[in-house]
Scaffold this motif. Structure first.
Motif, PDB file in Angstrom:
ATOM      1  N   ILE A  68       0.856  -1.181   0.000  1.00  0.00           N
ATOM      2  CA  ILE A  68       0.000   0.000   0.000  1.00  0.00           C
ATOM      3  C   ILE A  68       0.893   1.233   0.000  1.00  0.00           C
ATOM      4  O   ILE A  68       1.945   1.255   0.641  1.00  0.00           O
ATOM      5  N   SER A  69       0.471   2.241  -0.742  1.00  0.00           N
ATOM      6  CA  SER A  69       1.213   3.496  -0.786  1.00  0.00           C
ATOM      7  C   SER A  69       0.230   4.632  -1.016  1.00  0.00           C
ATOM      8  O   SER A  69      -0.937   4.395  -1.358  1.00  0.00           O
ATOM      9  N   ARG A  70       0.713   5.844  -0.824  1.00  0.00           N
ATOM     10  CA  ARG A  70      -0.162   6.991  -1.027  1.00  0.00           C
ATOM     11  C   ARG A  70       0.627   8.152  -1.607  1.00  0.00           C
ATOM     12  O   ARG A  70       1.828   8.270  -1.389  1.00  0.00           O
ATOM     13  N   ASP A  71      -0.098   8.998  -2.321  1.00  0.00           N
ATOM     14  CA  ASP A  71       0.462  10.228  -2.862  1.00  0.00           C
ATOM     15  C   ASP A  71      -0.448  11.354  -2.387  1.00  0.00           C
ATOM     16  O   ASP A  71      -1.540  11.553  -2.939  1.00  0.00           O
ATOM     17  N   ASN A  72      -0.023  12.064  -1.361  1.00  0.00           N
ATOM     18  CA  ASN A  72      -0.869  13.104  -0.788  1.00  0.00           C
ATOM     19  C   ASN A  72      -1.096  14.262  -1.748  1.00  0.00           C
ATOM     20  O   ASN A  72      -2.111  14.950  -1.667  1.00  0.00           O
TER      21      ASN A  72
END
Length: 114
Positions: A68-72
């Motif tokens: 899982i990863s995120r790009d704010n």
């Protein structure tokens, strides 16, 4: 808050898929984001979560296979799924949680053929 998930589909066992979920609003940046899944006839279960600071947590069944990863900057959370198994077949939902209040996306179907 609105969540729009995409990226599901049909894949053979051992293959890979990448899911994305875009959230509306600036609250994304402080939210804990998560992916959950619900297989036919089963309850919805946690797959993975990630905090605003990038700390992640995984269900034992997906550890070492999913990321899982995120790009704010893009209000987007991702789920990279590798080495898929037939038991990963489910509808995958993204979740946004802020101070215990949850919002859910519409779900995207992942089907893994054996």
């Amino acid at each position: 808050v609105q969540l729009q998930a995409s990226g599901g589909g049909l894949v053979q066992a051992g293959g890979s898929l990448s899911l994305s979920c875009v959230a509306s609003g600036s609250i994304f940046k402080i939210a804990v984001m998560g992916w959950y899944r619900q297989a036919p006839g089963k309850q919805r279960e946690l797959v993975a979560t990630i905090t605003s600071g990038g700390r992640s947590n995984y269900a034992d069944s997906v550890k070492g296979r999913f990321t899982i990863s995120r790009d704010n900057a893009k209000n987007t959370v991702y789920l990279q799924m590798n080495s898929l198994k037939s038991e990963d077949t489910a509808v995958y939902y993204c979740n946004l949680d802020t101070f215990g209040i949850s919002s859910w996306g519409q779900g995207t179907l992942v089907t893994v053929s054996s």
